[in-house]
Design an enzyme around this catalytic site. Structure first.
Site, PDB file in Angstrom:
ATOM      1  N   GLU A  38       1.995   4.942 -29.041  1.00 26.94           N
ATOM      2  CA  GLU A  38       2.795   6.150 -29.268  1.00 26.94           C
ATOM      3  C   GLU A  38       3.395   6.147 -30.680  1.00 26.94           C
ATOM      4  OE1 GLU A  38       4.322   7.217 -24.747  1.00 26.94           O
ATOM      5  OE2 GLU A  38       5.505   5.853 -25.944  1.00 26.94           O
ATOM      6  N   THR A  89       2.578   9.965 -23.686  1.00 25.51           N
ATOM      7  CA  THR A  89       2.393   9.430 -22.325  1.00 25.51           C
ATOM      8  C   THR A  89       3.639   9.732 -21.503  1.00 25.51           C
ATOM      9  OG1 THR A  89       0.973   7.655 -23.129  1.00 25.51           O
ATOM     10  CG2 THR A  89       2.068   7.268 -21.027  1.00 25.51           C
ATOM     11  N   THR A  97       6.448  14.032 -18.516  1.00 27.73           N
ATOM     12  CA  THR A  97       6.641  15.289 -19.255  1.00 27.73           C
ATOM     13  C   THR A  97       5.359  15.644 -20.012  1.00 27.73           C
ATOM     14  OG1 THR A  97       8.907  14.472 -19.563  1.00 27.73           O
ATOM     15  CG2 THR A  97       8.332  16.517 -20.679  1.00 27.73           C
TER      16      THR A  97
HETATM   17  C1  5RP Z   1       5.980   6.036 -22.241  1.00 26.89           C
HETATM   18  C2  5RP Z   1       7.087   6.800 -22.851  1.00 26.89           C
HETATM   19  C3  5RP Z   1       7.410   8.125 -22.239  1.00 26.89           C
HETATM   20  O1  5RP Z   1       7.118   9.121 -23.160  1.00 26.89           O
HETATM   21  C4  5RP Z   1       8.872   8.151 -21.866  1.00 26.89           C
HETATM   22  O2  5RP Z   1       9.121   7.073 -20.986  1.00 26.89           O
HETATM   23  C5  5RP Z   1       9.248   9.470 -21.169  1.00 26.89           C
HETATM   24  O3  5RP Z   1       8.567   9.560 -19.971  1.00 26.89           O
HETATM   25  P1  5RP Z   1       8.840  10.740 -18.939  1.00 26.89           P
HETATM   26  O4  5RP Z   1       8.387  11.995 -19.596  1.00 26.89           O
HETATM   27  O5  5RP Z   1       8.021  10.371 -17.730  1.00 26.89           O
HETATM   28  O6  5RP Z   1      10.314  10.741 -18.644  1.00 26.89           O
HETATM   29  O7  5RP Z   1       7.690   6.421 -23.831  1.00 26.89           O
HETATM   30  O8  5RP Z   1       5.800   4.809 -22.878  1.00 26.89           O
END
Ligand code: 5RP
Length: 227
Positions: free
Chosen positions: A107, A29, A32
């Site tokens: 996750e 999630t 990225t």
């Molecule tokens: C969501 C997460 C995301 O993977 C983490 O916050 C990185 O997010 P981004 O790619 O938007 O920086 O752990 O629960």
């Protein structure tokens, strides 16, 4: 597109190119991962690649559905060929803090199921020690709020219930639980802290991912490095 987004996209494309036709793919999630989903969809369309995804959030499910990516329920899944996810912090041992998006419970299940768990990030996520920039996200049962708060304080953490941005009141996870954050001044031993958090009744999951990541693809301004 911002320069940070360009880096995220580069890391995401590299990870999407690691996926093989026939793979069962854990889909994390975040911003990225959204680029990862887009490039997977591109490969499915242009190469006729067949994959089945397992999503970690409503956010990723909706984006996969928009791109017609076939999804399997997480509860029906006991093995994944590969899982790809972002991170908030990555230390030199590839221990992580995750859960800015409150998806860390699913996750972590997906990361644990995966034969290969790959992190994608821009270089801003690299830290010498976990806890430098981010608090540790927590997912807890509402009835355990008092207990979890007092145990976090005993461990030296600053506990806050996460508040919604465009909703009054606390953030509720995709699984219907409370989300909170624990900011520790100094996480010298992430594995020990992780074990202590794991032992608090009613704390369903925390966002420290210890020894789970097999690889991190990190996009820097002039290169992409694999750690
Ligand atoms: C969501 C997460 C995301 O993977 C983490 O916050 C990185 O997010 P981004 O790619 O938007 O920086 O752990 O629960």
């Amino acid at each position: 597109m911002s320069s940070a987004d360009k880096l995220k996209q580069q890391a995401a494309i590299k990870a999407a190119n690691m996926v093989k036709s026939g793979d069962l793919v854990g889909i994390g999630t975040g911003s990225t991962v959204n680029f990862f989903i887009e490039h997977l969809a591109h490969r499915i369309k242009t190469e006729g690649m067949h994959i089945t995804g397992v999503s970690t959030s409503w956010s990723s499910t909706l984006i996969c559905q928009k791109h017609n990516i076939l999804l399997q329920d997480l509860g029906q899944t006991s093995f994944l060929d590969i899982a790809v996810d972002g991170a908030d912090e990555i230390d030199p041992q590839l221990n992580l803090i995750k859960g800015r998006g409150a998806a860390h419970l699913m996750e972590k299940i997906v990361a644990t199921l995966a034969q290969k768990f790959v992190i994608i990030a821009d270089e801003s996520k690299l830290v010498p020690q976990l806890g430098q920039n981010f608090a540790v996200p927590l997912e807890l049962l509402p009835c355990a709020l008092g207990l979890v708060e007092s145990r976090i304080q005993k461990l030296g953490g600053d506990f806050t219930v996460r508040q919604g941005l465009r909703k009054d009141g606390p953030v509720i996870s995709d699984s219907g639980n409370l989300i909170a954050d624990a900011k520790f001044p100094n996480i010298e031993n992430p594995a020990t802290l992780s074990d202590k958090l794991q032992n608090i009744p009613g704390l369903l999951e925390h966002g420290m991912f210890i020894g789970l990541a097999h690889k991190a693809i990190v996009a820097k301004k002039d290169s992409i490095v694999e750690l």
